[in-house]
Design an enzyme around this catalytic site. Structure first.
Site, PDB file in Angstrom:
ATOM      1  N   LYS A 291       2.004 -14.725   5.215  1.00 46.30           N
ATOM      2  CA  LYS A 291       2.342 -15.661   4.132  1.00 46.30           C
ATOM      3  C   LYS A 291       3.863 -15.855   4.131  1.00 46.30           C
ATOM      4  O   LYS A 291       4.534 -15.807   3.094  1.00 46.30           O
ATOM      5  CB  LYS A 291       1.836 -15.111   2.790  1.00 46.30           C
ATOM      6  CG  LYS A 291       1.892 -16.115   1.635  1.00 46.30           C
ATOM      7  CD  LYS A 291       0.994 -17.323   1.842  1.00 46.30           C
ATOM      8  CE  LYS A 291       1.041 -18.230   0.611  1.00 46.30           C
ATOM      9  NZ  LYS A 291       0.341 -19.506   0.848  1.00 46.30           N
TER      10      LYS A 291
ATOM     11  N   TYR B 118       0.802  -1.218   0.000  1.00 46.41           N
ATOM     12  CA  TYR B 118       0.000   0.000   0.000  1.00 46.41           C
ATOM     13  C   TYR B 118       0.840   1.276   0.000  1.00 46.41           C
ATOM     14  O   TYR B 118       0.302   2.364  -0.179  1.00 46.41           O
ATOM     15  CB  TYR B 118      -0.954   0.005   1.196  1.00 46.41           C
ATOM     16  CG  TYR B 118      -2.232  -0.729   0.933  1.00 46.41           C
ATOM     17  CD1 TYR B 118      -3.406  -0.058   0.645  1.00 46.41           C
ATOM     18  CD2 TYR B 118      -2.267  -2.120   0.937  1.00 46.41           C
ATOM     19  CE1 TYR B 118      -4.584  -0.732   0.391  1.00 46.41           C
ATOM     20  CE2 TYR B 118      -3.435  -2.810   0.682  1.00 46.41           C
ATOM     21  CZ  TYR B 118      -4.594  -2.119   0.410  1.00 46.41           C
ATOM     22  OH  TYR B 118      -5.755  -2.797   0.141  1.00 46.41           O
TER      23      TYR B 118
END
Length: 392
Positions: free
Chosen positions: A212, A145
């Site tokens: 992840k 982001y």
């Protein structure tokens, strides 16, 4: 009238604080109008009030000022530090950058906090939706982001591909866009501290780190390690991996997290996640209770805050008096709790639950109950009336 001040992360709230609001785009002005009326009714319980100050953002700002994020609005945000914001348009794949992200960066609002709890009466896809009661802490200022990316056909992308090929023998095809995913120890540490303190303050028993890291070992994998390190070293009296007399902290791979909150939602109380993972899991969790439009969110930093609905601008419903203001009301409720005005927040909660019990709801929920819907204004007025009963 005075501004809210911050001292070592604590809020110092005057009797009549100035709070900024932005009407936003699409359905924004309608739901903001209803929300402010509800908040004003609820703050009467505290025998206090808010001095609302409007700032221009988005489509209206561009129309009047020629800029979607004008300098005078930036100055006001820097001055007053607390903002209630209706949804704003952000284009996909091109155009201007998200104003939401720019505000988060401007005030360093590093934690996106979204409580997700089932409300009796909603139609959920789960068999036992009452088991959903969790809070998501999403890191807000790191990760993809940050917006470091280049289209495949730009000079910058060509230079980056060449550099990677020349320096590291990494061969990226010429038709590939490039993005950079930074993740820092400092930013991970500070959101972990905030999440642990929240768990302690709210008597939660479990924190789950979502990541992840099995694939992105030195970004999301590092987020996992730094979160563990911070929680276990700095809060060792309160947090443990295996001592069930303390807050248990564990971790889970992101893809597994998605199935777990569906099959075993009651096993999760606080989910701590990097920016992108947190974005995904927030909406997925919202779907579990049957209507993401009923959720609000808080963006919190050490010296400022922004509160909002989590849904979009819904332009096709703009001006039709059919939009549900509940998401923005929930955002305002979170704001009141950070201000320490808990009686006002509790009054709003009781009014909302009464609306569900009495099936006095807007169109998005009325279809579940097979009743005639209230309009946006009428729903706001209903909540105001309910709150006034509580005050009297």
């Amino acid at each position: 009238m005075d501004r809210i001040m911050f001292e070592n992360g604590s809020w110092i709230v005057p009797e009549k604080p100035v709070i900024l609001y932005a009407n936003g785009d699409g359905i924004g002005p309608e739901i903001m109008d209803a929300t402010r009326k509800v908040v004003d009714a609820a703050t009467a319980m505290e025998k206090k009030s808010i001095a609302w100050k409007e700032i221009l953002l988005g489509d209206r700002a561009e129309e009047l000022k020629g800029d979607r994020f004008p300098e005078e609005s930036i100055k006001a945000i820097n001055d007053y530090r607390v903002l209630l914001k209706a949804p704003l348009n952000t284009p996909v794949g091109k155009g201007f950058k998200s104003i939401n992200v720019r505000i988060r960066m401007l005030l360093d609002l590093y934690a996106n906090i979204r409580p997700v709890k089932f409300m009796p009466g909603l139609e959920s896809p789960l068999k036992n939706p009452e088991k959903v009661n969790l809070t998501i802490f999403r890191e807000n200022t790191d990760d993809l982001y940050l917006g470091y990316e280049w289209s495949y056909d730009t000079d910058e992308a060509k230079r980056i591909r060449k550099f990677l090929k020349d320096e590291f023998n990494i061969d990226i095809s010429d038709d590939s866009g490039i993005g950079i995913k930074p993740m820092s120890r400092y930013k991970t540490q500070r959101i972990t501290r905030l999440a642990v303190k929240y768990a302690m303050d709210n008597n939660l028993k479990k924190i789950t780190i979502m990541h992840k890291g099995n694939v992105m070992k030195y970004t999301e994998g590092a987020f996992r390690e730094w979160a563990y390190e911070t929680a276990l070293n700095e809060f060792s009296d309160y947090v443990s991996r295996d001592d069930d007399k303390k807050i248990i902290i564990n971790d889970i791979i992101a893809d597994n997290m998605f199935q777990q909150i569906i099959t075993r939602p009651d096993e999760y109380q606080l989910i701590l996640a990097p920016n992108v993972d947190g974005d995904y899991i927030s909406d997925a969790a919202g779907a579990l209770i049957g209507n993401i439009g009923t959720l609000g969110g808080a963006n919190i930093g050490d010296n400022g805050a922004m509160f909002e609905a989590v849904h979009g601008t819904a332009p096709k419903y703009a001006g039709k008096n059919v939009a549900d203001p509940l998401g923005l009301i929930r955002g305002a409720q979170l704001m009141l709790r950070y201000m320490g005005w808990n009686r006002a927040a509790d009054a709003i909660e009781k009014a909302i639950q009464a609306s569900i019990n009495e099936k006095k709801v807007t169109n998005d929920l009325a279809r579940f109950f097979n009743v005639e819907p209230l309009g946006t204004r009428e729903y706001g007025d209903y909540l105001v009336d309910k709150i006034k009963v509580l005050v009297s």
